[in-house]
Design a protein around this motif. Sequence first.
Motif, PDB file in Angstrom:
ATOM      1  N   UNK A  17      15.311  14.766   0.304  1.00 41.20           N
ATOM      2  CA  UNK A  17      15.227  14.180   1.638  1.00 41.20           C
ATOM      3  C   UNK A  17      13.958  13.396   1.853  1.00 41.20           C
ATOM      4  N   UNK A  18      13.303  12.997   0.740  1.00 41.16           N
ATOM      5  CA  UNK A  18      12.097  12.167   0.831  1.00 41.16           C
ATOM      6  C   UNK A  18      12.398  10.801   0.217  1.00 41.16           C
ATOM      7  N   UNK A  19      11.575   9.827   0.568  1.00 40.04           N
ATOM      8  CA  UNK A  19      11.781   8.485   0.031  1.00 40.04           C
ATOM      9  C   UNK A  19      11.328   8.419  -1.428  1.00 40.04           C
ATOM     10  N   UNK A  20      12.124   7.748  -2.230  1.00 42.19           N
ATOM     11  CA  UNK A  20      11.784   7.542  -3.640  1.00 42.19           C
ATOM     12  C   UNK A  20      11.946   6.067  -3.971  1.00 42.19           C
TER      13      UNK A  20
ATOM     14  N   UNK B  49       0.830  -1.201   0.000  1.00 39.26           N
ATOM     15  CA  UNK B  49       0.000   0.000   0.000  1.00 39.26           C
ATOM     16  C   UNK B  49       0.867   1.256   0.000  1.00 39.26           C
ATOM     17  N   UNK B  50       1.927   1.265   0.801  1.00 35.55           N
ATOM     18  CA  UNK B  50       2.809   2.427   0.823  1.00 35.55           C
ATOM     19  C   UNK B  50       3.506   2.590  -0.531  1.00 35.55           C
ATOM     20  N   UNK B  51       3.978   1.493  -1.101  1.00 36.45           N
ATOM     21  CA  UNK B  51       4.591   1.555  -2.426  1.00 36.45           C
ATOM     22  C   UNK B  51       3.615   2.116  -3.457  1.00 36.45           C
ATOM     23  N   UNK B  52       2.352   1.732  -3.329  1.00 41.77           N
ATOM     24  CA  UNK B  52       1.320   2.189  -4.268  1.00 41.77           C
ATOM     25  C   UNK B  52       1.190   3.708  -4.234  1.00 41.77           C
ATOM     26  N   UNK B  53       1.132   4.275  -3.036  1.00 43.67           N
ATOM     27  CA  UNK B  53       0.949   5.724  -2.938  1.00 43.67           C
ATOM     28  C   UNK B  53       2.230   6.493  -3.253  1.00 43.67           C
ATOM     29  N   UNK B  54       3.365   5.901  -2.977  1.00 44.64           N
ATOM     30  CA  UNK B  54       4.622   6.540  -3.379  1.00 44.64           C
ATOM     31  C   UNK B  54       4.758   6.544  -4.898  1.00 44.64           C
ATOM     32  N   UNK B  55       4.301   5.463  -5.522  1.00 42.53           N
ATOM     33  CA  UNK B  55       4.460   5.327  -6.973  1.00 42.53           C
ATOM     34  C   UNK B  55       3.351   6.038  -7.742  1.00 42.53           C
TER      35      UNK B  55
END
Length: 374
Positions: free
Chosen positions: A225-228, A181-187
């Motif tokens: 400084x954010x996750x990518x 779910x986190x990967x989904x919103x990051x992507x």
Amino acid sequence: MDANPSKYHKDLADFSIEYNPAKAYYVKHRPFTLQVSLGEMNLEDAFWVELGHELVDSRLGDFLDNVFSGDQKQQSKFRKLIDVRENPDLPDMYTALLEIFSEWRSGKCALHFFVNQGPEIKLTDRLDDHLSLMQSPAHRIDERPLLDLVIEQKLEVLDYLADSGYFKSKKTTMEFMQANMLMYFLDKHGYKLSEKPIDETDKALLPIAKKLQSAKLIAPSNVEGTFAITEQGRQAVGKTIAETDTYIDQYDVFKDVFYDPDSGALEFETGVGKDLRVQLYEYDDQDPVRIVFLLRLHDSTFDASQEGQANWRESIHSEQFFGEILSPILNAERVDEAVIESVLDAGYSFAEERSGASRDVESQDDLLRRIKED
């Protein structure tokens, strides 16, 4: 301070309802009314039935087992007490409540019981300790005892699926769903999660992000400084999407299956058939939890509304949320196991014929296009 705070304060037009067990005690020898509403449901939409005074001495658990019994003979007994002339919808409402209690007994949901204007009550509590008084000059009702019950239903899907053997560890399953779910919103939505967030809601996401980072699926950006998502992460997302597409190609034809047990006829895409996909996942020794989750992840279920997108950072920690995502497993429709092979063969034949017809149409369209170009 009130030792028994009231969660619900519902009113009913033309009726006076007062939670007053002490006063109601003096009229408990009279027939009483059971009134049942769900959560925030208005009392105008509540189920009600008049019952004999001898039941007032019961404990709540025993009383509910009698009124909403799983035994059809017992149900028939109480159906005869329902005043259909006063409200023709009451029998259907009773049936709906029977289904809720059936799910509760099978462990598919949890029920919590409250008295309108009164406290939460336990199954071991006596009814006469929680009676209200109902009056209505307009309906010529004078101080009738009332059990004004409010029921909260909470789906306990993850616990039920674990107990039923769909997965061994609820913790591991939650971690799998949270990570995806986190990967989904990051992507898909390009959410910017800071490596050192100030916002408390984002701070709560860090344990999930750290696990993704340790798997080299995401990494902090030196610039922002954010996750990518890393290249390895993008490959993982691509594999997940490809896996989901495979499930769609293989099983989508079975989401609308009409089976006539008398003739043995099977039809697909009728608009009135059963969704047999979960049953077929299981028949093929697939993982229904993984498949249903991935299908709902990639069909935009998570962002079907603006509210859904706004609350995802809180929902990602909620067992209730993921239980709702996996609820199709719980509510799966089924046919007799003896016809499953027939369903599979007919479904694949139908899909192949449909695919062939589609290719023929595309070929004809291509030919017409070329003729026009010439």
